[in-house]
Design a protein around this motif. Structure first.
Motif, PDB file in Angstrom:
ATOM      1  N   PRO A 123       0.796  -1.239   0.000  1.00 55.14           N
ATOM      2  CA  PRO A 123       0.000   0.000   0.000  1.00 55.14           C
ATOM      3  C   PRO A 123       0.822   1.279   0.000  1.00 55.14           C
ATOM      4  O   PRO A 123       0.318   2.324  -0.417  1.00 55.14           O
ATOM      5  CB  PRO A 123      -0.814  -0.121   1.304  1.00 55.14           C
ATOM      6  CG  PRO A 123      -0.934  -1.590   1.517  1.00 55.14           C
ATOM      7  CD  PRO A 123       0.366  -2.171   1.054  1.00 55.14           C
TER       8      PRO A 123
ATOM      9  N   TRP B 275       0.895   1.591  -3.790  1.00 52.07           N
ATOM     10  CA  TRP B 275      -0.357   1.582  -4.553  1.00 52.07           C
ATOM     11  C   TRP B 275      -1.291   2.726  -4.170  1.00 52.07           C
ATOM     12  O   TRP B 275      -1.963   3.280  -5.056  1.00 52.07           O
ATOM     13  CB  TRP B 275      -1.069   0.240  -4.363  1.00 52.07           C
ATOM     14  CG  TRP B 275      -0.218  -0.936  -4.709  1.00 52.07           C
ATOM     15  CD1 TRP B 275       0.123  -1.978  -3.899  1.00 52.07           C
ATOM     16  CD2 TRP B 275       0.420  -1.206  -5.973  1.00 52.07           C
ATOM     17  NE1 TRP B 275       0.936  -2.875  -4.552  1.00 52.07           N
ATOM     18  CE2 TRP B 275       1.130  -2.431  -5.837  1.00 52.07           C
ATOM     19  CE3 TRP B 275       0.462  -0.543  -7.197  1.00 52.07           C
ATOM     20  CZ2 TRP B 275       1.867  -2.986  -6.873  1.00 52.07           C
ATOM     21  CZ3 TRP B 275       1.201  -1.093  -8.226  1.00 52.07           C
ATOM     22  CH2 TRP B 275       1.883  -2.290  -8.074  1.00 52.07           C
ATOM     23  N   ALA B 276      -1.348   3.091  -2.895  1.00 54.55           N
ATOM     24  CA  ALA B 276      -2.272   4.162  -2.504  1.00 54.55           C
ATOM     25  C   ALA B 276      -1.888   5.510  -3.117  1.00 54.55           C
ATOM     26  O   ALA B 276      -2.719   6.168  -3.753  1.00 54.55           O
ATOM     27  CB  ALA B 276      -2.350   4.260  -0.978  1.00 54.55           C
TER      28      ALA B 276
ATOM     29  N   ALA C   6      -1.495  -6.643  -2.804  1.00 52.08           N
ATOM     30  CA  ALA C   6      -2.011  -5.614  -1.893  1.00 52.08           C
ATOM     31  C   ALA C   6      -2.775  -4.519  -2.624  1.00 52.08           C
ATOM     32  O   ALA C   6      -3.529  -3.773  -1.997  1.00 52.08           O
ATOM     33  CB  ALA C   6      -0.855  -4.992  -1.100  1.00 52.08           C
TER      34      ALA C   6
ATOM     35  N   THR D 145      -6.000  -2.299  -1.177  1.00 53.72           N
ATOM     36  CA  THR D 145      -5.794  -0.886  -0.886  1.00 53.72           C
ATOM     37  C   THR D 145      -6.724   0.008  -1.683  1.00 53.72           C
ATOM     38  O   THR D 145      -7.249   0.999  -1.158  1.00 53.72           O
ATOM     39  CB  THR D 145      -4.332  -0.500  -1.210  1.00 53.72           C
ATOM     40  OG1 THR D 145      -3.451  -1.385  -0.527  1.00 53.72           O
ATOM     41  CG2 THR D 145      -4.045   0.931  -0.796  1.00 53.72           C
TER      42      THR D 145
ATOM     43  N   PRO E 168       0.112   7.978   4.342  1.00 45.96           N
ATOM     44  CA  PRO E 168      -0.502   6.919   5.145  1.00 45.96           C
ATOM     45  C   PRO E 168       0.114   6.779   6.532  1.00 45.96           C
ATOM     46  O   PRO E 168      -0.598   6.575   7.517  1.00 45.96           O
ATOM     47  CB  PRO E 168      -0.262   5.655   4.297  1.00 45.96           C
ATOM     48  CG  PRO E 168      -0.169   6.157   2.902  1.00 45.96           C
ATOM     49  CD  PRO E 168       0.542   7.470   3.013  1.00 45.96           C
TER      50      PRO E 168
ATOM     51  N   SER F 292      -7.099   0.841  13.371  1.00 45.96           N
ATOM     52  CA  SER F 292      -6.100  -0.019  12.738  1.00 45.96           C
ATOM     53  C   SER F 292      -5.561  -1.051  13.721  1.00 45.96           C
ATOM     54  O   SER F 292      -5.321  -2.206  13.358  1.00 45.96           O
ATOM     55  CB  SER F 292      -4.956   0.817  12.164  1.00 45.96           C
ATOM     56  OG  SER F 292      -5.417   1.654  11.114  1.00 45.96           O
TER      57      SER F 292
ATOM     58  N   ALA G 102      -8.057   6.301   0.192  1.00 50.85           N
ATOM     59  CA  ALA G 102      -7.029   5.331  -0.180  1.00 50.85           C
ATOM     60  C   ALA G 102      -5.864   5.362   0.799  1.00 50.85           C
ATOM     61  O   ALA G 102      -5.316   4.322   1.171  1.00 50.85           O
ATOM     62  CB  ALA G 102      -6.538   5.594  -1.602  1.00 50.85           C
ATOM     63  N   SER G 103      -5.461   6.553   1.239  1.00 49.42           N
ATOM     64  CA  SER G 103      -4.345   6.652   2.189  1.00 49.42           C
ATOM     65  C   SER G 103      -4.731   6.130   3.565  1.00 49.42           C
ATOM     66  O   SER G 103      -3.934   5.478   4.248  1.00 49.42           O
ATOM     67  CB  SER G 103      -3.873   8.106   2.286  1.00 49.42           C
ATOM     68  OG  SER G 103      -3.231   8.501   1.103  1.00 49.42           O
TER      69      SER G 103
ATOM     70  N   ILE H 158      -6.970   3.827   4.183  1.00 48.64           N
ATOM     71  CA  ILE H 158      -7.036   2.370   4.076  1.00 48.64           C
ATOM     72  C   ILE H 158      -5.635   1.778   3.959  1.00 48.64           C
ATOM     73  O   ILE H 158      -5.357   0.694   4.473  1.00 48.64           O
ATOM     74  CB  ILE H 158      -7.907   1.968   2.876  1.00 48.64           C
ATOM     75  CG1 ILE H 158      -9.358   2.402   3.129  1.00 48.64           C
ATOM     76  CG2 ILE H 158      -7.844   0.472   2.630  1.00 48.64           C
ATOM     77  CD1 ILE H 158     -10.248   2.306   1.919  1.00 48.64           C
ATOM     78  N   ALA H 159      -4.728   2.495   3.288  1.00 43.31           N
ATOM     79  CA  ALA H 159      -3.348   2.018   3.180  1.00 43.31           C
ATOM     80  C   ALA H 159      -2.699   1.939   4.557  1.00 43.31           C
ATOM     81  O   ALA H 159      -2.003   0.971   4.876  1.00 43.31           O
ATOM     82  CB  ALA H 159      -2.545   2.935   2.271  1.00 43.31           C
TER      83      ALA H 159
ATOM     84  N   THR I   6      -4.234  -0.991   6.262  1.00 43.09           N
ATOM     85  CA  THR I   6      -3.749  -2.241   5.680  1.00 43.09           C
ATOM     86  C   THR I   6      -2.330  -2.545   6.119  1.00 43.09           C
ATOM     87  O   THR I   6      -1.967  -3.701   6.374  1.00 43.09           O
ATOM     88  CB  THR I   6      -3.820  -2.167   4.147  1.00 43.09           C
ATOM     89  OG1 THR I   6      -5.169  -1.891   3.753  1.00 43.09           O
ATOM     90  CG2 THR I   6      -3.359  -3.466   3.514  1.00 43.09           C
TER      91      THR I   6
END
Length: 587
Positions: free
Chosen positions: A185, A188-189, A236, A240, A357, A371, A507-508, A510-511, A514
């Motif tokens: 992530p 990818w994020a 991942a 993500t 993130p 988290s 996205a960040s 969730i990254a 994750t």
């Protein structure tokens, strides 16, 4: 520059200042002066009321969901360079004996926007058939990545025997794959927020497929372990990005059900794989290498579907495509999207996007505590890959294939949780409509609270019915109903809560989530065998159940204090959310 009358009307509609919807995403008015934004959903943006405004009364709220890069432009890569790049050097000559041309009009006049709340270009306005197909493709890709994480788990002992190492070293094939979930992530994020959703999903599905086949054809243990790690790194990407894609496509009323697909794929995948992997290694004509071949074949299907059927959903990238078409057809090189103003600076990329993130993880209490909670739950998901064989193969003497079937207790519990969330969706939609279409993230938390209690009870049940052979195997199997229900309820609604609370930075957020939960998923299997053998199945489960019970107050605290915590956040878009009324806080 000459345009046809039709092109002029199209251009005026897209970038002209007179269009009512034009300035809805701007930080300045049509004259370039800063605009003052309201703190509630009653927008004070400078615009002319339309008939549609009168009919709906909430067009500003709808448009606030159609996010563009303007909403986060000041915190995006390249923004600092645009503001600070100044030079005291004299201007060079223009060249060719030409004088300097006259100044261009204000740049904002050439920035494309969406054409109102019902613009078909925006993913939220796609036909429902297209949304369902996209959700199914992404759900499958997510399932493949999660499924492959535990498909290798029954092969750990044959792999260890093949290469002459201990069983704990063989488990690295599972742990390092999940560790790839933690590190992936970080790439990818940010990439999904810079270049859109489709590109990283496409790259990741191709890379995942390659490394899965490399595992299947590996000649030594080092290759197996390294390729498993990179398989998790590329796998991942859907974990993500997919939830953020769903927030692009679905509005507040429908996004909850869409993310249910994502959550079910994420958590049923690891539980469906062990019995399949068990039967694979038991087949003398297949063996452990086929766990890699099957993962590769499934990954190849995901890559083909992504390549030919997946369209971009990220609004800033959609606007770039729109600007490209307008430039090509009007020959006006000044037309552009806000995202195209970004100039990527590597130092700023690291500082603002790759570190975002991590900054959110350690500076946002909501992201950090949720988290930690989800890391514990996710770690136990992979710990069960060791605990269930100890109970059903060790205590009850089942084969590796049959011994994986009791995981269906947890799978059924997860499906029940998804149905419960679905049945509660109409009630959520009614509250959403009563609140003017503006979501209150804390509405998601009752299921998290109920799931936390259910999960803790399921752990106690599993431990105290699974440690003796004279207790029928169906008893610990049925404990999975509560464990699976709790696991899905916690993950699904906590994920929805993060998306609602950090929409434009979903996205960040969730990254970050994750990253932490994948570290737990990688670490828990490493000590599971020692823990259950040393403490006993019943007492090890009791310890885990007590920790689960101790974490139940986390969502309760957010339910009571979440709005005040978000008001102090540097990332939560509280400026578009009004405070809830007392009569709407009750569920």
């Amino acid at each position: 520059m000459d345009y046809s009358d039709k092109e002029k009307r199209s251009l005026d509609k897209s970038v002209g200042n007179s269009t009512p919807g034009h300035d809805r995403f701007q930080d300045t008015d049509s004259q370039g002066h800063p605009m003052e934004r309201a703190e509630s959903h009653s927008s004070t943006l400078s615009r002319v009321k339309t008939v549609k405004d009168t009919q709906s009364g909430q067009l500003d709220v709808v448009m606030s969901r159609i996010q563009t890069e303007r909403s986060q432009h000041s915190a995006t890569v390249g923004a600092r360079g645009i503001r600070s790049r100044r030079s005291n050097k004299p201007l060079p000559l223009f060249g060719g004996n030409k004088p300097y041309p006259p100044n261009l009009p204000e740049r904002e006049q050439y920035v494309v926007e969406f054409d109102g709340a019902d613009d078909p270009l925006h993913a939220q306005n796609w036909p429902i058939r297209k949304k369902i197909i996209t959700a199914a493709i992404l759900g499958y890709w997510t399932f493949v990545a999660a499924f492959s994480s535990s498909l290798f788990s029954p092969a750990t002992r044959p792999v260890a025997a093949k290469f002459g190492v201990s069983g704990e070293v063989g488990i690295l094939g599972v742990s390092l794959y999940v560790l790839g979930f933690a590190t992936g992530p970080m790439l990818w994020a940010p990439l999904s927020e810079l270049k859109g959703r489709r590109l990283p999903l496409l790259i990741a599905s191709f890379g995942f497929t390659c490394f899965a086949f490399m595992v299947a054809t590996a000649k030594d243990l080092q290759t197996v372990i390294i390729c498993r790690f990179f398989g998790g790194f590329f796998g991942a990407a859907p974990l993500t990005i997919v939830a953020a894609v769903f927030s692009d496509m679905f509005n507040n009323q429908s996004r909850g059900m869409a993310i249910t697909i994502f959550a079910i794929a994420t958590f049923t995948g690891p539980l469906c794989a062990p019995f399949i992997g068990g039967f694979i290694i038991m087949n003398p004509n297949m063996g452990w290498r086929w766990t890699g071949y099957i993962a590769g074949i499934m990954g190849a299907i995901a890559f083909i579907l992504n390549l030919f059927c997946l369209n971009e959903t990220y609004p800033p990238i959609l606007l770039i495509e729109k600007a490209e078409e307008l430039r090509r057809r009007t020959k006006n090189w000044g037309i552009h999207a806000k995202q195209e103003e970004i100039e990527i600076d590597f130092r700023e990329l690291i500082e603002k996007n790759f570190s975002r993130p991590m900054r959110m993880l350690f500076t946002e209490p909501i992201v950090l505590l949720l988290s930690i909670y989800m890391a514990f739950i996710y770690g136990l998901l992979y710990l069960f890959l060791t605990a269930y064989p100890l109970v059903f193969q060790g205590v009850h003497g089942m084969s590796p294939g049959v011994g994986g079937l009791p995981f269906f207790g947890m799978i059924i519990g997860q499906i029940i949780a998804g149905l419960v969330v679905g049945l509660r969706q109409p009630s959520y939609n009614r509250k959403l409509a009563a609140n003017g279409g503006v979501p209150i993230p804390e509405w998601r938390l009752p299921e998290v609270i109920a799931g936390g209690i259910s999960f803790a009870v399921g752990l106690f049940w599993f431990g105290w019915t699974g440690y003796r052979q004279d207790i029928h195997w169906i008893a610990p199997t049925l404990s999975g109903l509560l464990s699976g229900f709790g696991l899905m309820s916690i993950f699904l609604q906590a994920l929805n809560y993060l998306v609602d609370a950090y929409l434009m930075f979903a996205a960040s957020a969730i990254a970050a989530n994750t990253f932490l939960r994948s570290l737990a998923g990688a670490g828990f299997p490493m000590f599971a065998t020692y823990m259950f053998n040393g403490m006993g199945i019943e007492w090890a489960s009791t310890l885990l159940g007590c920790v689960a019970a101790a974490l139940v107050p986390v969502p309760i605290w957010f339910y009571l204090r979440g709005a005040k915590i978000r008001a102090k956040s540097a990332y939560a878009p509280t400026h578009i959310m009004p405070p809830p009324r007392k009569d709407e806080e009750e569920l």
